[in-house]
Write a protein that holds these residues in place. Structure first.
Motif, short mmCIF file in Angstrom:
data_model
loop_
_atom_site.label_atom_id
_atom_site.label_comp_id
_atom_site.label_asym_id
_atom_site.label_seq_id
_atom_site.Cartn_x
_atom_site.Cartn_y
_atom_site.Cartn_z
N LEU A 54 17.47 11.10 41.53
CA LEU A 54 16.74 12.33 41.83
C LEU A 54 17.57 13.58 41.53
O LEU A 54 17.02 14.62 41.20
N LEU A 55 18.89 13.47 41.64
CA LEU A 55 19.76 14.63 41.43
C LEU A 55 20.08 14.89 39.97
O LEU A 55 20.55 15.98 39.64
N ASN A 59 16.08 14.27 35.14
CA ASN A 59 14.99 13.63 35.88
C ASN A 59 14.17 14.63 36.68
O ASN A 59 13.23 14.24 37.38
N GLN A 60 14.53 15.91 36.60
CA GLN A 60 13.84 16.95 37.35
C GLN A 60 13.06 17.84 36.40
O GLN A 60 13.53 18.16 35.32
N GLY A 61 11.89 18.22 36.81
CA GLY A 61 11.09 19.12 35.99
C GLY A 61 10.09 19.86 36.85
O GLY A 61 10.12 19.79 38.07
N TYR A 62 9.22 20.58 36.18
CA TYR A 62 8.18 21.34 36.87
C TYR A 62 6.88 21.19 36.12
O TYR A 62 6.86 21.07 34.90
N THR A 63 5.78 21.18 36.86
CA THR A 63 4.45 21.12 36.29
C THR A 63 3.77 22.45 36.60
O THR A 63 3.82 22.93 37.73
N HIS A 64 3.15 23.02 35.59
CA HIS A 64 2.48 24.30 35.74
C HIS A 64 0.97 24.07 35.85
O HIS A 64 0.40 23.32 35.06
N PHE A 65 0.34 24.73 36.81
CA PHE A 65 -1.09 24.61 37.03
C PHE A 65 -1.72 26.00 36.95
O PHE A 65 -1.10 26.99 37.27
N TYR A 71 -5.24 32.10 38.62
CA TYR A 71 -4.00 32.04 39.40
C TYR A 71 -3.19 30.84 38.94
O TYR A 71 -3.71 29.74 38.82
N GLY A 72 -1.93 31.04 38.66
CA GLY A 72 -1.07 29.95 38.23
C GLY A 72 0.00 29.65 39.26
O GLY A 72 0.42 30.52 40.02
N TYR A 73 0.43 28.41 39.31
CA TYR A 73 1.53 28.03 40.20
C TYR A 73 2.31 26.89 39.58
O TYR A 73 1.83 26.19 38.68
N THR A 74 3.52 26.70 40.06
CA THR A 74 4.43 25.70 39.52
C THR A 74 4.88 24.79 40.65
O THR A 74 5.22 25.26 41.74
N LEU A 75 4.88 23.48 40.39
CA LEU A 75 5.33 22.50 41.38
C LEU A 75 6.39 21.60 40.76
O LEU A 75 6.37 21.34 39.55
N PRO A 76 7.32 21.11 41.58
CA PRO A 76 8.34 20.21 41.05
C PRO A 76 7.76 18.85 40.68
O PRO A 76 6.71 18.45 41.19
N VAL A 77 8.45 18.16 39.78
CA VAL A 77 8.09 16.78 39.42
C VAL A 77 9.40 16.05 39.14
O VAL A 77 10.35 16.64 38.63
N PHE A 78 9.48 14.79 39.52
CA PHE A 78 10.65 13.96 39.25
C PHE A 78 10.21 12.87 38.28
O PHE A 78 9.24 12.16 38.52
N LEU A 79 10.94 12.75 37.16
CA LEU A 79 10.55 11.92 36.03
C LEU A 79 11.56 10.81 35.74
O LEU A 79 12.56 10.68 36.41
N ASN A 80 11.29 10.09 34.66
CA ASN A 80 12.22 9.13 34.05
C ASN A 80 12.55 7.91 34.89
O ASN A 80 13.51 7.24 34.65
N GLY A 81 11.75 7.63 35.86
CA GLY A 81 11.93 6.40 36.62
C GLY A 81 10.72 5.52 36.39
O GLY A 81 9.90 5.80 35.52
N PRO A 82 10.60 4.48 37.15
CA PRO A 82 9.42 3.63 37.02
C PRO A 82 8.15 4.35 37.45
O PRO A 82 7.05 3.94 37.13
N THR A 89 4.31 15.00 47.44
CA THR A 89 5.48 14.12 47.57
C THR A 89 6.70 14.73 46.89
O THR A 89 7.81 14.69 47.43
N ALA A 90 6.51 15.34 45.72
CA ALA A 90 7.62 15.99 45.02
C ALA A 90 8.11 17.22 45.77
O ALA A 90 9.32 17.48 45.82
N ILE A 91 7.20 17.98 46.35
CA ILE A 91 7.60 19.15 47.13
C ILE A 91 8.46 18.71 48.32
O ILE A 91 9.53 19.28 48.58
#
Length: 105
Positions: A54-55, A59-65, A71-82, A89-91
């Motif tokens: 996770l660190l 493996n860390q990124g952000y998704t934009h909505f 109105y736009g907002y950004t949330l974290p996402v954790f990638l590259n795992g199974p 959950t990411a927040i």
């Protein structure tokens, strides 16, 4: 099995239905000793990811909505795992990393 050791509560967060979520950080002991019975209406699958995974920056990124009103907002996402960890959950994962390792995340 040792008793759970509650470390604290993260700030409360709203979910998409307007409910308030109060995440609690605790040590539940060895994973092998746990028997989890999640609500199948709320939890699709239970899995673990190592803290080191996770660190890692890759493996860390952000998704934009963007909403219908523009109105736009950004949330974290954790990638590259199974699994891809996203949404509430990411927040909660990001808040937990900030709590456990301030300055590293």
């Amino acid at each position: 099995v040792a008793a759970a050791s509650v470390w604290g509560q993260l700030r409360t967060l709203p979910d998409r239905q307007g409910m308030t979520i109060a995440p609690v950080v605790a040590n539940l002991g060895p994973l092998e000793a746990l028997t989890l019975t999640p609500n199948p209406d709320e939890v699709e699958e239970v899995f673990t990811l190592p803290l080191a995974h996770l660190l890692r920056e890759e493996n860390q990124g952000y998704t934009h909505f963007r909403t219908a009103t523009g109105y736009g907002y950004t949330l974290p996402v954790f990638l590259n795992g199974p699994h891809r960890v996203w949404g509430l959950t990411a927040i909660i994962t990001e808040l937990t990393l900030e709590l456990l390792l301030p300055g590293r995340h």
